[in-house]
Design a protein around this motif. Structure first.
Motif, PDB file in Angstrom:
ATOM      1  N   ASP A   1       5.411   3.750  -6.975  1.00 17.61           N
ATOM      2  CA  ASP A   1       4.073   4.227  -6.597  1.00 17.61           C
ATOM      3  C   ASP A   1       3.456   5.076  -7.709  1.00 17.61           C
TER       4      ASP A   1
ATOM      5  N   SER B   1       0.846  -1.198   0.000  1.00 16.68           N
ATOM      6  CA  SER B   1       0.000   0.000   0.000  1.00 16.68           C
ATOM      7  C   SER B   1       0.881   1.246   0.000  1.00 16.68           C
TER       8      SER B   1
ATOM      9  N   GLU C   1      -6.102   0.573  -6.302  1.00 16.40           N
ATOM     10  CA  GLU C   1      -6.769   0.441  -4.997  1.00 16.40           C
ATOM     11  C   GLU C   1      -5.758   0.476  -3.844  1.00 16.40           C
ATOM     12  N   LYS C   2      -4.478   0.154  -4.144  1.00 18.40           N
ATOM     13  CA  LYS C   2      -3.414   0.228  -3.132  1.00 18.40           C
ATOM     14  C   LYS C   2      -2.780   1.627  -3.068  1.00 18.40           C
ATOM     15  N   GLY C   3      -3.237   2.538  -3.937  1.00 13.30           N
ATOM     16  CA  GLY C   3      -2.721   3.904  -3.899  1.00 13.30           C
ATOM     17  C   GLY C   3      -1.734   4.251  -5.002  1.00 13.30           C
TER      18      GLY C   3
END
Length: 584
Positions: A486, A326, A514-516
């Motif tokens: 990311d 995440s 959904e994990k960023g």
């Protein structure tokens, strides 16, 4: 057995045609018996590995069938190859344009090969240049043409000698919606004049334009007939459902795990779901924990029927999303920003004063016609091109001055995958993880995770060049994610792959978002644009429209067309800008 005694002059007849390749457990083409007539475009449709290109190459006389007979306008492609080549045009996926020759020089070369000389050459050139709208570009090098113009030039070269049969292997790949529409208009005109045309495609909206489609899977013909016949089977089974809580991405992920659902995709603010035969859509809000959600029937599409006929969407949960960590930070954080971004090549501004922001955990799509400036903009945003003016910022770091620090956070998947063809899959994974600074046990663990998530185990010792496009695409994505970035830049990541592989790809993207993870993507698939939270439509180097997919569709909605598709929105916004929108 096909009766060929009453075969009209313009038709292709296949009788029990088979072709196998060593190393493959199933035949590439399995006992195919069918007939293709002129009088309209015949679509050859199917997923990767269905046998489409193998069939095309046999029809062109480039491959010998293992069994069965082929007749193209009464000719055997191998025994009558001289006669056949005089009346057949074949445009393979990688058409042989000479990029360092001009448009006119390419045409002259193909005219020489076809022995088209003198007045006949002058007449056919004039006709083809008008037909393809390339008359203004005769001196331009083929390598400097946009993707759409290259395909038009390839078609023009194929039409020299005025063939009676035209074989087109995926001519729409990598071409924007406006150029594809122009290609189709040209091909429909040729079909109306009596030419026999076989158009292979993995774009299912293209299949809907064909008079007749042949749908292949694993070498077998599983449907032959008008596309509308297949689409009508889905009436009452295609529905749209808007989420009342959570995100539509989460709702789609949940829906794909339900036994009642055959397929699902995101469509703007709603999710488009395909129910299995006999299921009732009224139960969906309860099954998906969406109390009060409205479910309405949608007009079925050929794509719905295609996926359903192949057994439904095999994707359910993203193994990749599960192994990605995440990302910390707020959804309000701006992680990618263009400020008055400009790139000039000489006097030409490929990107002209472009500004936008992308927030944490968003999917931002850059759309635009070929040659509009989106790839130039995209390359500046990930540090591959230096801007002539303005700034490209990632995590508030200027890519011009802090590119090394910013790149630690970036994953990049190029339009033409930068895999090493002479290394095996395992060696590619090891190379890219090492390039991103992974060594020892950490490197071994990450390679094992990616191998499991993408099911690479059976192909670890194969070289990428020998793999189908879908596997190359999975390997390129895995290579870009080794360092757990990311921020992910995807440049036309699914160009040329079939709808099932595209669904798998977007399942992984949604799982990571959904994990960023923040994603910036370019695409020519308008159904993929529906997955974006926001879109910037680039044309003539500027962003001419921006907003959510539904916002862009509403900008072109009218009384005559209250629910335009994303493709119609794209075309209308670009044409509207040309027709005076830029002067407003």
């Amino acid at each position: 057995m096909t009766d060929t005694s009453s075969t009209p002059h313009h038709c292709i007849v296949l009788d029990k045609v088979e072709k196998s390749f060593r190393g493959l457990t199933k035949p590439a083409v399995a006992s195919l018996t069918t007939r293709i007539d002129s009088g309209g475009v015949m679509g050859l449709v199917g997923p990767d590995g269905a046998g489409k290109t193998t069939l095309m190459r046999m029809l062109a006389g480039l491959l010998k069938p293992d069994a069965g007979t082929i007749r193209v306008i009464g000719l055997d492609p191998l025994q009558d190859d001289g006669q056949l080549h005089a009346i057949l045009g074949y445009m393979p996926q990688k058409f042989g344009l000479y990029e360092d020759l001009s448009v006119l020089e390419n045409l002259n070369l193909y005219a020489d090969l076809r022995s088209v000389i003198g007045e006949e050459r002058t007449t056919i050139f004039e006709k083809l240049l008008n037909f393809t709208d390339l008359a203004r570009f005769t001196d331009r090098l083929a390598g400097k043409l946009s993707g759409g113009m290259k395909q038009k030039l390839g078609l023009a070269c194929t039409l020299i000698g005025q063939p009676k049969v035209l074989l087109l292997d995926e001519p729409g790949v990598g071409v924007d919606p406006i150029s594809r529409r122009e290609l189709w208009k040209m091909v429909h005109e040729l079909a109306d004049e009596g030419m026999l045309i076989l158009w292979s495609t993995s774009y299912l909206d293209e299949a809907e334009q064909c008079r007749h489609v042949m749908l292949m899977n694993e070498g077998e013909l599983i449907f032959s007939g008008p596309p509308q016949t297949l689409t009508q089977r889905m009436v009452g089974r295609s529905v749209l459902m808007a989420t009342t809580q959570g995100t539509n991405r989460k709702m789609l992920q949940k829906a794909l795990t339900l036994p009642q659902i055959s397929d699902g995709v995101i469509q703007g603010k709603a999710v488009r779901l395909i129910l299995k035969q006999g299921e009732d859509h009224q139960q969906l809000p309860a099954l998906l924990h969406q109390p009060g959600a409205k479910v309405e029937e949608a007009e079925p599409r050929f794509e719905d029927a295609f996926i359903d006929l192949l057994g439904g969407n095999p994707a359910n949960e993203s193994a990749l999303g599960q192994i990605m960590p995440s990302v910390e930070g707020s959804p309000q954080d701006v992680v990618i920003e263009a400020i008055s971004l400009t790139k000039k090549f000489g006097q030409f501004a490929a990107t002209d004063n472009v500004s936008f922001q992308v927030k944490r955990g968003e999917i931002f799509g850059l759309l635009g016609p070929n040659g509009a400036g989106k790839s130039t903009t995209f390359k500046m945003m990930c540090g591959l091109l230096v801007p002539s003016g303005g700034k490209a910022l990632v995590l508030n770091l200027d890519l011009k001055t802090s590119s090394g620090k910013a790149r630690q956070h970036l994953g990049y998947m190029a339009q033409k995958f930068s895999l090493y063809g002479n290394l095996t899959v395992a060696q590619n994974l090891k190379f890219f993880s090492g390039a991103y600074g992974l060594y020892g046990q950490r490197q071994k663990n990450k390679i094992a995770d990616m191998t499991k998530a993408f099911n690479f185990t059976p192909i670890l010792n194969q070289e990428p060049n020998s793999l189908p496009l879908g596997f190359k695409q999975r390997l390129a994505l895995a290579s870009a994610l080794m360092h757990e970035p990311d921020i992910l830049f995807l440049d036309e990541p699914t160009s040329g792959v079939d709808p099932i592989t595209r669904r798998e790809f977007w399942l992984h993207i949604n799982g990571m978002v959904e994990k960023g993870v923040t994603v910036m993507v370019t695409t020519h698939f308008m159904d993929e644009a529906e997955y974006c939270d926001r879109i910037g439509l680039v044309y003539r180097g500027k962003i001419i429209a921006s907003g959510s997919p539904d916002d862009l569709k509403q900008q072109v909605a009218s009384a005559e067309n209250p629910n335009p598709t994303m493709e119609q929105a794209f075309i209308d916004l670009v044409l509207g800008y040309d027709q005076g929108g830029q002067n407003e």
